[in-house]
Design an enzyme around this catalytic site. Structure first.
Site, PDB file in Angstrom:
ATOM      1  N   SER A 265       0.844  -1.211   0.000  1.00 36.54           N
ATOM      2  CA  SER A 265       0.000   0.000   0.000  1.00 36.54           C
ATOM      3  C   SER A 265       0.870   1.248   0.000  1.00 36.54           C
ATOM      4  CB  SER A 265      -0.980  -0.012   1.173  1.00 36.54           C
ATOM      5  OG  SER A 265      -0.310  -0.216   2.376  1.00 36.54           O
TER       6      SER A 265
ATOM      7  N   GLY B  95      -0.551   4.421   0.378  1.00 35.01           N
ATOM      8  CA  GLY B  95      -1.382   5.511   0.891  1.00 35.01           C
ATOM      9  C   GLY B  95      -2.207   6.118  -0.231  1.00 35.01           C
TER      10      GLY B  95
ATOM     11  N   GLY C 109      -2.217   4.847  -3.980  1.00 32.47           N
ATOM     12  CA  GLY C 109      -2.775   3.584  -4.434  1.00 32.47           C
ATOM     13  C   GLY C 109      -2.039   2.374  -3.894  1.00 32.47           C
TER      14      GLY C 109
ATOM     15  N   GLY D 268      -5.712   0.034   5.468  1.00 32.64           N
ATOM     16  CA  GLY D 268      -4.967  -1.201   5.172  1.00 32.64           C
ATOM     17  C   GLY D 268      -5.760  -2.438   5.584  1.00 32.64           C
ATOM     18  N   ASP D 269      -6.503  -2.325   6.690  1.00 40.41           N
ATOM     19  CA  ASP D 269      -7.303  -3.469   7.155  1.00 40.41           C
ATOM     20  C   ASP D 269      -8.418  -3.774   6.150  1.00 40.41           C
ATOM     21  OD1 ASP D 269      -5.689  -3.178   9.369  1.00 40.41           O
ATOM     22  OD2 ASP D 269      -7.158  -1.931  10.417  1.00 40.41           O
TER      23      ASP D 269
HETATM   24  O1  F1X Z   1       0.029  -1.558  16.633  1.00 43.58           O
HETATM   25  P1  F1X Z   1      -0.641  -2.150  15.407  1.00 43.58           P
HETATM   26  O2  F1X Z   1      -1.211  -3.492  15.709  1.00 43.58           O
HETATM   27  O3  F1X Z   1       0.245  -2.150  14.221  1.00 43.58           O
HETATM   28  O4  F1X Z   1      -1.817  -1.150  15.020  1.00 43.58           O
HETATM   29  C1  F1X Z   1      -2.934  -1.001  15.861  1.00 43.58           C
HETATM   30  C2  F1X Z   1      -3.942  -0.087  15.219  1.00 43.58           C
HETATM   31  O5  F1X Z   1      -3.500   1.261  15.182  1.00 43.58           O
HETATM   32  O6  F1X Z   1      -4.215  -0.479  13.887  1.00 43.58           O
HETATM   33  C3  F1X Z   1      -5.596  -0.360  13.591  1.00 43.58           C
HETATM   34  C4  F1X Z   1      -5.755   0.404  12.324  1.00 43.58           C
HETATM   35  O7  F1X Z   1      -5.149  -0.289  11.272  1.00 43.58           O
HETATM   36  C5  F1X Z   1      -6.243   0.241  14.828  1.00 43.58           C
HETATM   37  O8  F1X Z   1      -7.524  -0.261  15.033  1.00 43.58           O
HETATM   38  C6  F1X Z   1      -5.314  -0.230  15.888  1.00 43.58           C
HETATM   39  O9  F1X Z   1      -5.455   0.269  17.105  1.00 43.58           O
END
Ligand code: F1X
Length: 313
Positions: free
Chosen positions: A214, A216, A219, A245-246
């Site tokens: 990714s 940002g 794209g 990203g999720d």
């Molecule tokens: O510390 P990690 O696990 O890399 O990121 C955690 C986090 O920032 O990622 C999500 C957004 O992608 C939030 O819901 C969460 O709290």
């Protein structure tokens, strides 16, 4: 069923602020409190799109109790492994004027060896019925280095997607997972390579099947041993990129669940869902117009086998 694994969940606290000034005091309306952590967001997005999911994570202390209550209210099917250490918090400040978001992630406390063993057992049992296993997010400092390989092995026989950072990213590539989704900074940090395409190739060389990289607002790339594709929107969208990203990971997981592993289809949906997530105020949601966004995408194909070191212009 898509099983998501979040070893380091967070209680996500989000405040919208008119204009953030470093060193100044600010006032905000009551913030939002959500059960967060990357795998929980993946499960939320896939669930909202009608896919069967189960989110596996830990929870502990008063923050863990809040996480549990919010998750139960959300209706997202989940399985929580109790741990003694309190669940961490993640704080996001959304600057309304700039359309920019600043995040502070607590590192998280490390569960005991017995608690990790119980967590692995639960993941193994759940993964047996999974169409796709998604392992997302960071690990608390001190987590056993054997944990990630163990979780990946639990998904043997089905596609495993990993979205993590640091040395865990290389460990996941070494374990031969189907999909990795780093961003540019995570890739450079893990591989030591400044050129993201060279970094993606390094993950493929180690054993990953597809790297969704990714970029940002610029794209996303899909890189395999024989294909290199980039998708972007005609105009970048302004909003809250937390969880974008999720949403991309959820896109890959849903397509793999449907039996589609074509990199171009995955790239298109991942880019569209990611952009659609930016349009929502909180992580774990995508805007209903994602199909229109997908139709508007510009997708370029590059001659991957001859391209080794330079990022395409
Ligand atoms: O510390 P990690 O696990 O890399 O990121 C955690 C986090 O920032 O990622 C999500 C957004 O992608 C939030 O819901 C969460 O709290």
């Amino acid at each position: 069923m898509i099983v998501t694994v979040t070893a380091n969940p967070a209680l996500d606290l989000t405040w919208e602020i008119d204009r953030i000034e470093i060193g100044a005091a600010h006032r905000a309306d009551t913030g939002a409190v959500r059960a967060g952590g990357k795998g929980l967001n993946v499960a939320r997005v896939a669930h909202a799109q009608g896919y069967p999911v189960r989110a596996v994570t830990t929870c502990g202390g008063a923050t863990g109790a809040e996480l549990r209550a919010e998750l139960e209210a959300s209706g997202v099917p989940h399985l929580l492994v109790p741990v003694a250490a309190p669940t961490r918090r993640s704080v996001a400040w959304v600057d309304r004027a700039l359309g920019d978001t600043t995040i502070v992630n607590e590192r998280g406390a490390n569960p005991s060896a017995d608690e990790w063993a119980a967590f692995s057992d639960v993941v193994r049992a759940e993964a047996a019925a999974a169409s796709v296993l998604v392992i997302s997010g960071s690990f608390p400092p001190g987590a056993p280095p054997t944990l990630l390989p163990e979780l990946i092995t639990a998904g043997a026989g089905r596609p495993v997607i990993v979205d993590t950072s640091g040395p865990a990213l290389l460990a996941a590539a070494d374990a031969g997972v189907a999909v990795l989704k780093p961003n540019k900074a995570e890739l450079a940090e893990a591989t030591g390579l400044a050129d993201p395409i060279a970094g993606a190739r390094e993950l493929l060389r180690r054993g990953a099947g597809l790297v969704l990289l990714s970029l940002g607002a610029d794209g996303m790339y899909a890189v395999t041993t024989d294909r290199l594709l980039r998708a972007c929107l005609p105009e970048p969208l302004a909003g809250n990129p937390t969880g974008a990203g999720d949403a991309a990971v959820a896109a890959a997981a849903t397509l793999l669940t449907d039996g589609t592993s074509d990199p171009e289809s995955i790239l298109r949906r991942a880019t569209a869902w990611s952009a659609a997530a930016v349009l929502m105020p909180l992580a774990g949601e995508i805007h209903p117009t994602w199909r229109d966004i997908e139709r508007a995408l510009i997708v370029d194909t590059f001659p991957a086998p001859t391209h080794h070191l330079e990022e395409p212009a």
